[in-house]
Design a protein around this motif. Sequence first.
Motif, short mmCIF file in Angstrom:
data_model
loop_
_atom_site.label_atom_id
_atom_site.label_comp_id
_atom_site.label_asym_id
_atom_site.label_seq_id
_atom_site.Cartn_x
_atom_site.Cartn_y
_atom_site.Cartn_z
N ILE A 5 -41.09 3.49 65.80
CA ILE A 5 -42.02 3.11 64.75
C ILE A 5 -42.52 1.69 65.10
N CYS A 6 -43.61 1.49 65.21
CA CYS A 6 -44.56 0.14 65.40
C CYS A 6 -45.21 -0.37 64.10
N LEU A 22 -38.35 0.59 55.65
CA LEU A 22 -38.15 1.83 56.28
C LEU A 22 -36.84 1.84 57.24
N ALA A 23 -36.43 0.82 57.60
CA ALA A 23 -35.01 0.75 58.36
C ALA A 23 -33.99 1.05 57.43
N LYS A 24 -33.92 0.87 56.04
CA LYS A 24 -33.11 1.33 55.03
C LYS A 24 -33.05 2.76 55.00
N GLU A 25 -34.30 3.36 54.92
CA GLU A 25 -34.11 4.64 54.75
C GLU A 25 -34.05 5.70 56.04
N ALA A 302 -46.73 5.31 54.12
CA ALA A 302 -46.01 5.23 55.66
C ALA A 302 -44.84 6.42 55.66
N ARG A 303 -44.33 6.74 54.99
CA ARG A 303 -43.31 7.71 54.84
C ARG A 303 -44.03 9.24 55.04
#
Length: 311
Positions: A5-6, A22-25, A302-303
Amino acid sequence: MNNIICIAGPTASGKTALAVELAKELNGEVVSCDSMQVYRRMDIGTAKPTEEEKQGIPHHMLDVAEPGEDFSVSRYCAMATPIVDDILARGKTAIIAGGTGLYMDSLIKGNDFAPFPATGMREKLEHQADEEGMEAMFALLASIDPDSAARLHLQDRKRILRALEVYCETGETITAHNLKTQAIPPKYSPIWLGLDFADRADLYRRIDLRVDLMLQQGLIPEIRSLLSEGIPTKSTAMQAIGYKEFVDALAGNSSVEEAAEAVKQSSRRYAKRQLTWFRRNPQMHWLVRGADTESSEILAHARQLIHESDN
């Protein structure tokens, strides 16, 4: 699932916070894509994420160079590519976040940069430029590679000599090399997420607040410390927005207040250039923040985009 993902966007738009969430998810690690956060001990003026802001998420490509060194897109790609490959090999998500568009595009494309041979050719060309002047070097480039000469300005000594160096070492113009590189399919196929604001004034207010916060956090002492180390004021790092203006103030050429206003103005201009760069990418999915938009809404959008890309 797409494991790259960028997250792109202008300064102060919230890229770091979104990347961490997002990294956590997504079992991810963050790869910074910022041409100034690579420098050690330049933390406040580059808005480098703190340990608290990282929330335990591994961050790469921070603090990988000394402030007195020159850093380039080719060096960034040489260092970041194996990091991205390692993240993917471990089954994790690589989240590439930052505002340096050239670095991000080059990393994703897997650009094969023309070599930097240590043959003395660069030194020879530097000496020739000192002896004959840049007009003569520019004319030489125009005769060898008119396309490059048309793109470059006479004052751009570094790129003019680089183009001549590539030709002298390889017999191929840098234009021809770049065309071949552009024809190669990208190394990675990421999901592109871009952060923007419905009202540009909202972004500018965030930029102004960030500059004020940097001063409160100790930007001036950070710069004084770098100068005390003997870091040249003309080095790439010290010419960065947020540093050069206060270096001038510390030299007595302006007040701190005037320097702060100059930083805000330069940052706003830089944000416009960043948006112009990223808007050229037809694959970019824009996350647009309104005056009342919560960060949770940006994250939810984003999700949704990531979920849709997987289906």
